[in-house]
Design an enzyme around this catalytic site. Structure first.
Site, PDB file in Angstrom:
ATOM      1  N   GLU A   1      -3.812  -5.984   6.521  1.00 36.32           N
ATOM      2  CA  GLU A   1      -2.962  -6.670   5.443  1.00 36.32           C
ATOM      3  C   GLU A   1      -1.324  -6.870   6.043  1.00 36.32           C
ATOM      4  O   GLU A   1      -0.980  -5.974   6.482  1.00 36.32           O
ATOM      5  CB  GLU A   1      -3.042  -5.542   4.290  1.00 36.32           C
TER       6      GLU A   1
ATOM      7  N   GLU B   1      -6.761   2.268   1.950  1.00 35.56           N
ATOM      8  CA  GLU B   1      -5.472   3.384   1.969  1.00 35.56           C
ATOM      9  C   GLU B   1      -5.736   4.902   1.409  1.00 35.56           C
ATOM     10  O   GLU B   1      -5.008   5.125   0.292  1.00 35.56           O
ATOM     11  CB  GLU B   1      -4.262   2.494   1.276  1.00 35.56           C
TER      12      GLU B   1
END
Ligand code: GLA
Length: 673
Positions: A302, A149
């Site tokens: 995810e 991220e």
């Protein structure tokens, strides 16, 4: 890009380094029981992999990879660079991120690095190289998960230096920069490059052009860091695909199209922000965005299998919802159902985060759902094979998306700062979802000729190239709908002259001399029955025709929406921010006018979300029942979850899900059961 693994990927982030060896063995047993075929290793394991600067220890990783290999389980290998170890920050204090307010962050959490700091970049390249050399040719390696991220903004001295280099490359001379940034205002004229700073805390409003350039720079800088790691690993000879997990939907630190250009597969992390039914549209939104960035299949890296975090609390996700949500992503092009994380931690900041193996263990009721999902994904294995042309969903409506739109609408002190890019785009996407019409997102400048309808929501900044591109789309026969606030400034955040929407006024054929703004909660009525909030441009016609006028509010009597012919096409302009239901009605009507109707006729009327995912040799129609009564689905095909023949009608009850395999393009009948 085409990413076609040998199966739908199932599993999630796995952190064996937090557990003793007995737990590893139990993990592998449980993974086999649940048919898990993919885990992501190493995401935050830098301190273990490199306990002291330049000393590497991969023995534990060797050991767990050997166990996974024996069990036939594949893995994504992450580079651990999102979480530098304490020794790194002690040795390189200058490599810590500095916030806009000047606070230098310390280690103790994660993501404590200044992406432009040379020491950080060098250390990141080294650890990437070590992992590439050791594991790059492993037969179970499914891909490289670079970093985690990307999104830590830095306003410190390293960022300032790199920002100036980026600006020099963009503008060439200081004169050009001063001109582009309109620095005559508030005595901001720069006399030397060294005077230019990131948008650090200052007394009042920032220069909007500087603010947007800093966001563009930060995205490019993080992308350069990604590319460096990728290239280090490629240099070891590894041919596994590269990705990095974008965080959706709240982060806007990256310009995703240019990031997609440097990846082999696009992946996202997606966390719902509501427990209500809008979660279904949220899944569709995240999936359609990602499939569009990827231009094909993508990876859901995810999601949370157990919980939905809203504000300051985590609500339980039902087993049915966990399964349905997973299939929701797959319906729209995901090649996976991966989760954060495999086993719930017994310590650390995320010990209360949902996991596939909950604290209650592998004997829990929750784990039975994990096993059930593994069986379901195996039954759906054929969907993983994409069609020849890579077009998983045949959308005929495009929605323009660009990070610049978000960044520029976030610059302060606009006529109404409450209008949010992501809310506008999501509301527009929601309208098509409600109409049962599939959408792609479209990069400005891309070939849009396959879309019968192109919609531009809240593209506040329109640069010259985008202006030309939209005109060409219309003139060559497209139907374009532009939703305010759009086209007010150019790529330098400079207001275009004349009436609004300045940059698009000639194209839409109407303009407003001022922008009407409504107080929070107020609405204005239009004479076609729709209602607007927040933003109401009182339009005057140039050569367009009025579609609707304001009945009340500050723009009462003026034109609100227009239509004009240009070349072989048509442009519709909506000068008001329409409420959701009004937006739904307008966009459904425009889709109709463009010859686009519901993808699977009758689905919406019966409360179904139905999506046709195209495969190599067949279509897979995913049907999610969000409505009230039983519905019959009739098709020449087989329902893959049950194995039932659908030719005489399958009955699907509320909350149910079906996946019907039919011949490419074959009809689906929907009726009340
Ligand atoms: C992100 C991160 C994970 C974890 C989850 C929690 O997506 O990548 O490491 O923090 O959020 O939701």
């Amino acid at each position: 890009m085409t990413y076609a693994p040998d199966a739908l990927l199932y599993g999630g982030d796995y952190n064996p380094e937090q557990w003793p060896r007995e737990t590893w063995r139990e993990d592998i047993d449980l993974m086999r029981r649940a048919k898990v075929n993919t885990v992501t290793l190493g995401v935050f394991s830098w301190a273990l992999l490199e306990p002291r600067e330049g000393e590497y220890d991969t023995s534990w990783l060797d050991e767990i990879i050997a166990l996974l290999d024996e069990a036939g389980i594949g893995f994504f290998l992450a580079t651990p660079t999102a979480s530098p170890p304490p020794w790194f920050t002690q040795a390189h204090p200058d490599a810590m991120p500095v916030r806009a307010d000047g606070v230098v962050l310390s280690h103790g959490s994660r993501d404590t690095y200044a992406v432009s700091a040379p020491a950080y970049r060098a250390a990141a390249r080294r650890i990437a190289r070590v992992l590439g050399e050791r594991y790059g040719a492993h037969p179970r390696l499914r891909g490289w998960h670079i970093h985690n991220e990307y999104g830590t903004l830095d306003y410190g001295p390293h960022a300032a230096r790199a920002f100036r280099i980026w600006l020099r490359a963009r503008y060439g001379t200081l004169d050009a920069l001063n001109e582009a940034w309109y620095t005559a205002f508030w005595s901001q004229r720069y006399g030397a490059w060294e005077e230019v700073l990131p948008p650090r805390a200052t007394q009042y409003l920032h220069n909007p052009a500087l603010a947007v350039d800093f966001r563009r720079f930060s995205s490019d800088e993080m992308r350069a860091a990604f590319v460096e790691q990728r290239d280090e690993i490629r240099a070891t000879g590894s041919t596994a695909p590269f990705t990095t997990n974008f965080m959706l939907p709240t982060w806007n630190h990256l310009e995703q199209w240019s990031w997609a250009d440097v990846q082999d597969v696009v992946s996202i992390d997606h966390y719902l922000d509501t427990t209500g039914p809008d979660g279904h549209t949220h899944i569709a939104y995240g999936s359609d965005l990602t499939r569009s960035w990827a231009g094909g299949p993508w990876v859901l890296m995810e999601q949370n299998g157990r919980g939905i975090r809203v504000g300051d609390r985590t609500h339980a996700k039902s087993p049915a919802r966990m399964i349905q949500d997973s299939l929701g992503y797959i319906a729209r092009g995901a090649q996976s159902s991966l989760f954060f994380q495999w086993r719930a931690g017994s310590g650390g900041s995320e010990q209360w985060h949902g996991a596939l193996v909950p604290h209650a263990g592998g004997g829990s009721k929750a784990f039975r759902t994990v096993v059930e999902l593994g069986e379901i994904l195996e039954r759906l294995h054929e969907v993983v094979e994409p069609p020849q042309d890579g077009r998983l969903v045949d959308a005929r409506v495009g929605i323009v998306w660009h990070a610049d739109g978000w960044w520029s609408l976030e610059t302060p002190h606009l006529p109404n700062d409450a209008v949010s890019y992501s809310d506008e785009v999501r509301a527009t996407h929601r309208s098509f979802w409600r109409a049962g019409i599939a959408t792609d997102f479209v990069r400005p400048g891309a070939d849009a000729s396959r879309y019968r309808l192109l919609v531009v929501p809240a593209l506040y900044a329109v640069d010259d190239a985008t202006q030309d591109w939209l005109r060409r789309y219309v003139e060559t026969g497209g139907r374009l709908v532009v939703l305010a606030p759009s086209g007010l400034v150019d790529g330098r955040q400079r207001v275009g002259g004349g009436a609004y929407p300045a940059r698009l006024r000639a194209l839409v054929g109407a303009g407003a001399e001022e922008i009407g703004v409504l107080a929070a909660g107020d609405t204005a009525a239009l004479d076609d029955g729709s209602r607007a909030s927040d933003w109401v441009e009182p339009l005057v016609l140039d050569d367009a025709t009025a579609l609707a006028r304001y009945v009340d509010g500050p723009a009462a009597g003026a034109v609100a929406t227009t239509i004009a012919e240009r070349g072989e096409g048509v442009v519709v302009y909506v000068g008001a921010r329409l409420l959701q239901e009004s937006r739904d009605a307008l966009l459904a009507a425009q889709a109709g006018a463009a010859g686009v109707s519901e993808d699977i006729p009758g689905a919406r009327a019966h409360g179904l979300d139905a999506v046709r995912r195209r495969g190599a040799a067949a279509d897979f129609v995913f049907v999610f029942h969000h409505g009230g009564g039983p519905v019959a689905i009739t098709a020449e095909g087989v329902e893959l979850l049950t194995g039932d023949d659908a030719s005489h009608g399958l009955v699907l009850g509320p909350g149910g899900t079906a996946v019907v395999r039919v011949a490419s393009g074959a009809r689906i009948g929907i009726s009340a059961a």
